[in-house]
Design an enzyme around this catalytic site. Structure first.
Site, short mmCIF file in Angstrom:
data_model
loop_
_atom_site.label_atom_id
_atom_site.label_comp_id
_atom_site.label_asym_id
_atom_site.label_seq_id
_atom_site.Cartn_x
_atom_site.Cartn_y
_atom_site.Cartn_z
N ARG A 38 8.74 13.54 -16.18
CA ARG A 38 8.23 13.01 -14.92
C ARG A 38 6.71 13.04 -14.86
O ARG A 38 6.10 12.34 -14.04
CB ARG A 38 8.84 13.79 -13.75
CG ARG A 38 9.04 12.92 -12.52
CD ARG A 38 9.91 13.58 -11.48
NE ARG A 38 9.61 14.97 -11.34
CZ ARG A 38 10.51 15.96 -11.40
NH1 ARG A 38 11.77 15.71 -11.57
NH2 ARG A 38 10.13 17.21 -11.30
N TYR A 65 -3.43 -7.76 2.53
CA TYR A 65 -2.18 -8.16 1.87
C TYR A 65 -1.02 -7.78 2.80
O TYR A 65 -0.97 -6.66 3.31
CB TYR A 65 -2.11 -7.37 0.56
CG TYR A 65 -0.90 -7.59 -0.29
CD1 TYR A 65 -0.61 -8.85 -0.80
CD2 TYR A 65 -0.06 -6.53 -0.62
CE1 TYR A 65 0.49 -9.04 -1.61
CE2 TYR A 65 1.04 -6.71 -1.44
CZ TYR A 65 1.32 -7.98 -1.92
OH TYR A 65 2.40 -8.14 -2.71
N ASP A 81 -8.46 -1.83 -1.80
CA ASP A 81 -7.55 -2.58 -2.66
C ASP A 81 -8.43 -3.51 -3.49
O ASP A 81 -8.90 -4.54 -3.01
CB ASP A 81 -6.54 -3.35 -1.80
CG ASP A 81 -5.54 -4.12 -2.65
OD1 ASP A 81 -5.84 -4.42 -3.82
OD2 ASP A 81 -4.45 -4.43 -2.13
N LYS A 105 -1.00 -7.67 -11.63
CA LYS A 105 -1.80 -8.89 -11.66
C LYS A 105 -2.62 -8.98 -12.94
O LYS A 105 -2.08 -9.29 -13.98
CB LYS A 105 -2.68 -8.96 -10.40
CG LYS A 105 -1.93 -8.65 -9.10
CD LYS A 105 -0.90 -9.71 -8.72
CE LYS A 105 0.10 -9.28 -7.67
NZ LYS A 105 -0.43 -8.79 -6.42
C1 PLP Z 1 0.19 -8.16 -5.33
C2 PLP Z 1 -0.77 -7.36 -4.54
C3 PLP Z 1 -0.47 -6.05 -4.21
C4 PLP Z 1 0.86 -5.42 -4.50
O1 PLP Z 1 1.12 -5.28 -5.82
P1 PLP Z 1 2.63 -5.22 -6.40
O2 PLP Z 1 2.37 -4.75 -7.78
O3 PLP Z 1 3.15 -6.61 -6.31
O4 PLP Z 1 3.39 -4.24 -5.57
C5 PLP Z 1 -1.42 -5.32 -3.52
N1 PLP Z 1 -2.59 -5.87 -3.16
C6 PLP Z 1 -2.91 -7.14 -3.46
C7 PLP Z 1 -4.23 -7.66 -3.05
C8 PLP Z 1 -2.00 -7.93 -4.15
O5 PLP Z 1 -2.29 -9.20 -4.39
#
Ligand code: PLP
Length: 408
Positions: A68, A122, A194, A219
């Site tokens: 873990r 988001y 973020d 991403k």
């Molecule tokens: C896609 C995204 C997320 C979330 O990511 P996941 O890996 O899909 O959970 C968070 N913030 C932004 C700006 C995003 O585009």
């Protein structure tokens, strides 16, 4: 491979070398025998003897204990991400970007606290504020990220933290991040960003005063639309708090996904450069089209907050939006359906281009859509994630789809 000193080398070199510790890529007899850390698939970690087992886990990263807490494949990814984020002491990995955002917020906030959240966040981040945090007695208040004074006005004695995002989701307004970060600091707030859009290559968040830098690795880092992961990087004290909280939650990622993310990370720099250049070319072309009311792309002069982007960022990416001149949601959907080279689907940052509708009106509570200065009739948008195709082909595809839109 010897570990190069942080900041002594450029980002491109760091992308290639980070996380490749000799002991994670070889054996004691042949350290650094292979280029990539192998996939260490392990739940049980074995101890040489009872004395070692009784010693228990040491409070450091990269220590064998139990599956873990990960093994070298996950440690290599965390170390590589830390190396890319100047000012980071460590990085906690999560099974998705949303898990990173939720995990980091719960590590920071306690009952009675108030979180400030940008209104153009988001959408699942909004939902965390609406649905998850209230279960812990934590309140969320939204503010217009394009107005630092609105953030200051929203601060109350119970405000503990602010979650920023740049640019805004869907509508891509680039905020004055240094002003927002300074206001948060002045009020003693914990600042989370973020940073999925720019990554630390485009905006070194911790160096600019952010406390916790969050990314959806799904991403750009993954880059190939085949994995989901998230990360939170932070300096000393906050890193330890994130790490403690993630251990309590039992958060762990699969070593297979970590290996894929490491593979993606090595080419992230050139992919981002190419996607940024192609996105700008497509954005400029769209700007000249009579069917298009507004192009919302931070790299494009005249786009909301472009001057902040130019001042504060050293890179962009392939994600931006445009708004059609009038028309209907049905016509916009026909446009997206007519695209041949753009997939219809969520997410972005992969090698392939995607298109999704932009309808923020029903989501926001502290800012307007259409944006100030826009004609209220111009409200139907399309978000494009530009991939690695030839931009001329993407432009030709969009030209055909705009003709379909005009006839719908
Ligand atoms: C896609 C995204 C997320 C979330 O990511 P996941 O890996 O899909 O959970 C968070 N913030 C932004 C700006 C995003 O585009």
């Amino acid at each position: 491979m010897a570990k190069p000193p942080k900041n002594a080398i450029g980002d491109a070199t760091r992308l290639v070398t980070a996380g490749r510790r000799a002991e994670w890529t070889g054996t004691p007899d042949h350290p650094a025998a292979v280029v990539n850390p192998p996939v260490w698939r392990a739940s049980t970690h074995l101890y040489p003897d009872m004395a070692a087992l009784h010693r228990g886990p040491r409070p450091v990263d990269g220590d064998f204990y139990y599956g873990r807490r990960g093994a070298p494949t996950q440690w290599a990814l965390a170390e590589a991400l830390t190396a890319l984020e100047p000012g980071a002491e460590g990085t906690v990995l999560y099974p998705s970007g949303v898990a990173a955002i939720a995990g980091a917020l719960l590590a920071v906030l306690k009952p009675g606290d108030v979180l400030l959240l940008v209104d153009n966040a988001y959408q699942p981040s909004r939902t965390i504020g609406e649905k998850l945090l209230p279960q812990y007695g934590i309140e969320t208040r939204w503010f217009d990220s394009t107005d630092p004074k609105a953030m200051q006005a929203a601060i109350c004695p119970r405000t503990r933290a602010v979650l920023l995002e740049a640019p805004g989701s869907l509508t891509m307004e680039m905020p004055d991040l240094p002003a927002l970060i300074a206001a948060a600091k002045a009020a003693g707030l914990v600042t989370l960003l973020d940073n999925t859009w720019a990554s630390p290559l485009g905006f070194p968040a911790l160096e600019r005063g952010v406390d916790i830098s969050l990314m959806s690795l799904t991403k750009h880092v993954g880059g190939h639309s085949d994995l989901m992961l998230g990360s939170a990087s932070a300096g000393g004290e906050w890193y330890q708090a994130l790490r403690r909280h993630s251990h309590l939650m039992g958060t762990v990622i699969s070593p297979d996904d970590a290996a894929l993310a490491l593979r993606g990370l090595r080419t992230m720099g050139i992919r981002l450069e190419r996607c940024t250049a192609s996105a700008l070319a497509v954005a400029q072309w769209l700007e000249g089209r009579p069917e298009v009311a507004r192009v919302l792309c931070p790299m494009l002069p005249g786009s909301p907050g472009h001057d902040y982007w130019r001042r504060d960022f050293s890179g962009g990416c392939g994600l931006f939006s445009f708004v059609l001149k009038g028309g209907s949601a049905k016509a916009r959907d026909a446009l997206i359906d007519a695209l041949a080279l753009f997939g219809i689907g969520y997410s972005w940052g992969g090698f392939e281009s995607l298109a999704t509708p932009v309808d923020p009106a029903g989501i926001r509570t502290a800012s307007a859509w259409p944006l100030p200065g826009m004609d209220p009739a111009d409200r139907f948008g399309v978000r494009l994630a530009i991939g690695l195709e030839d931009p001329a082909d993407l432009i030709a595809d969009l030209a055909g789809a705009l003709t379909v839109w005009a006839q719908s």
